[in-house]
Design a protein around this motif. Sequence first.
Motif, short mmCIF file in Angstrom:
data_model
loop_
_atom_site.label_atom_id
_atom_site.label_comp_id
_atom_site.label_asym_id
_atom_site.label_seq_id
_atom_site.Cartn_x
_atom_site.Cartn_y
_atom_site.Cartn_z
N PRO A 64 7.86 49.49 11.89
CA PRO A 64 6.76 50.71 11.71
C PRO A 64 7.18 51.98 12.34
O PRO A 64 7.13 53.04 11.57
N LEU A 65 7.86 52.04 13.36
CA LEU A 65 8.38 53.05 14.07
C LEU A 65 9.56 53.62 13.24
O LEU A 65 9.46 54.88 13.01
N LEU A 66 10.57 52.72 12.73
CA LEU A 66 11.50 53.25 11.79
C LEU A 66 10.92 53.85 10.54
O LEU A 66 11.33 54.95 10.01
N ASN A 67 10.00 53.36 10.11
CA ASN A 67 9.31 53.94 8.79
C ASN A 67 8.68 55.38 9.14
O ASN A 67 8.67 56.26 8.32
N ASN A 68 8.16 55.47 10.30
CA ASN A 68 7.41 56.66 10.81
C ASN A 68 8.57 57.82 10.78
O ASN A 68 8.39 58.72 10.52
N SER A 70 11.52 57.63 9.41
CA SER A 70 12.38 58.00 8.29
C SER A 70 11.65 58.73 7.02
O SER A 70 12.04 58.87 6.06
N GLU A 71 10.34 59.04 7.33
CA GLU A 71 9.49 59.77 6.31
C GLU A 71 10.17 61.24 6.09
O GLU A 71 10.65 61.70 7.04
N GLY A 72 10.34 61.42 4.86
CA GLY A 72 11.30 62.63 4.45
C GLY A 72 12.49 62.56 4.41
O GLY A 72 13.60 63.31 4.13
N GLU A 73 13.03 61.13 4.54
CA GLU A 73 14.28 60.70 4.36
C GLU A 73 15.38 61.36 5.26
O GLU A 73 16.33 61.97 4.87
N ARG A 74 14.92 61.66 6.46
CA ARG A 74 15.83 61.97 7.38
C ARG A 74 16.66 61.09 8.08
O ARG A 74 15.98 59.85 8.08
N ALA A 75 17.60 61.26 8.86
CA ALA A 75 18.46 60.34 9.38
C ALA A 75 17.79 59.88 10.62
O ALA A 75 17.05 60.77 11.44
N VAL A 76 18.00 58.56 11.29
CA VAL A 76 17.27 58.00 12.37
C VAL A 76 18.24 57.74 13.36
O VAL A 76 19.42 57.40 12.96
N SER A 77 18.28 58.07 14.44
CA SER A 77 19.27 57.43 15.75
C SER A 77 18.36 56.59 16.53
O SER A 77 17.49 56.94 17.04
N LEU A 78 19.14 55.33 16.83
CA LEU A 78 18.34 54.47 17.63
C LEU A 78 19.68 53.93 18.78
O LEU A 78 20.74 53.67 18.31
N VAL A 79 19.06 53.91 20.17
CA VAL A 79 20.08 53.48 21.27
C VAL A 79 19.71 52.13 21.52
O VAL A 79 18.63 51.91 22.24
N ASP A 80 20.42 51.26 21.51
CA ASP A 80 20.23 49.89 22.40
C ASP A 80 21.20 49.73 23.57
O ASP A 80 22.06 49.40 23.46
N HIS A 81 20.32 49.61 24.46
CA HIS A 81 21.00 49.36 25.76
C HIS A 81 21.14 48.17 26.23
O HIS A 81 20.23 47.33 25.92
N GLY A 82 22.35 47.59 26.97
CA GLY A 82 22.33 46.19 27.23
C GLY A 82 22.57 45.35 26.05
O GLY A 82 21.95 44.22 25.83
#
Length: 300
Positions: A64-68, A70-82
């Motif tokens: 759901p966070l990714l859906n929020n 990516s509204e407007g079809e903009r690029a999303v950045s996610l950083v996964d630590h460890g």
Amino acid sequence: MSKKNKASAVKADTSPPAQKHEIREGQSEELLKELHILTRDGKLNQDSRRKLKQVYHLYQFIEPLLNNLSEGERAVSLVDHGAGKSYLGFILYDLFFKNQPALKDSRIYGIETRAELVQKSTELAQRLGFPGMEFLHLSVADSVTSDKLPETVDIVTALHACDTATDDAIEFALRKKARYMVLVPCCQAEVAAELRRTKSQAVKSNPLSELWRHPIHTREFGSQITNVLRCLQLESHGYQVTVTELVGWEHSMKNELIIAEYKGQPQKRAAARLHDILENTGLQSLQPRFFVAQDTEATS
């Protein structure tokens, strides 16, 4: 044993291929085999089933966070630590990003200190054709100042980041102005060690120190209060915090899931409570670790 009973015993010992309902729709079974979650003949053992359930359960919170975002079809950045073997990153990319051309510029960064895992993950992303995945050989602490990461990011995740690595992930997210954090803390030892160091003085002045007088209670209380302090810290920086279970206790004892969403309203009360807890438990030396937003700092 009769032939019939022998046949039943053989049948009972045969592990069936992974049931389709255990794998999410759209999930690449080839990816799960590459991650050694599925065997080459498509079977799940008990450990892999537990691991997959944890990642899928976490995905239900992150989707759901990714859906929020990516509204407007903009690029999303996610950083996964460890990131480890990057189960979470690969499954996120496979289920959410892979088939959305509008999100082709989105990036998932896996941060990991073991160089061999970074290399293997990089090679796997190339084999699978996942161009939006990048893996960096960095500690969580070093990532805060690394120029290999963007100035701002959307989501920060830390799944079972041990001890202070979770706090480093929080600092990273605060510095990078992350909109969301998804954290599953693990092995909190720093606070417990400080509680032991200052115990004799705390016992004299605070009857609540009975909560951590005995060694086993020190460890348990240290773990509990660490996450309480983290939540207050996040609230002081303007985040709305939700705390829940990741999965059932039969799957993992490190089970607390903290989800934070930036709302832009720093809470002075949270900062004051954090300060009072540090003072009343003899943890004042950890104030730099649990730093609050500047505009919520108490003035003397």
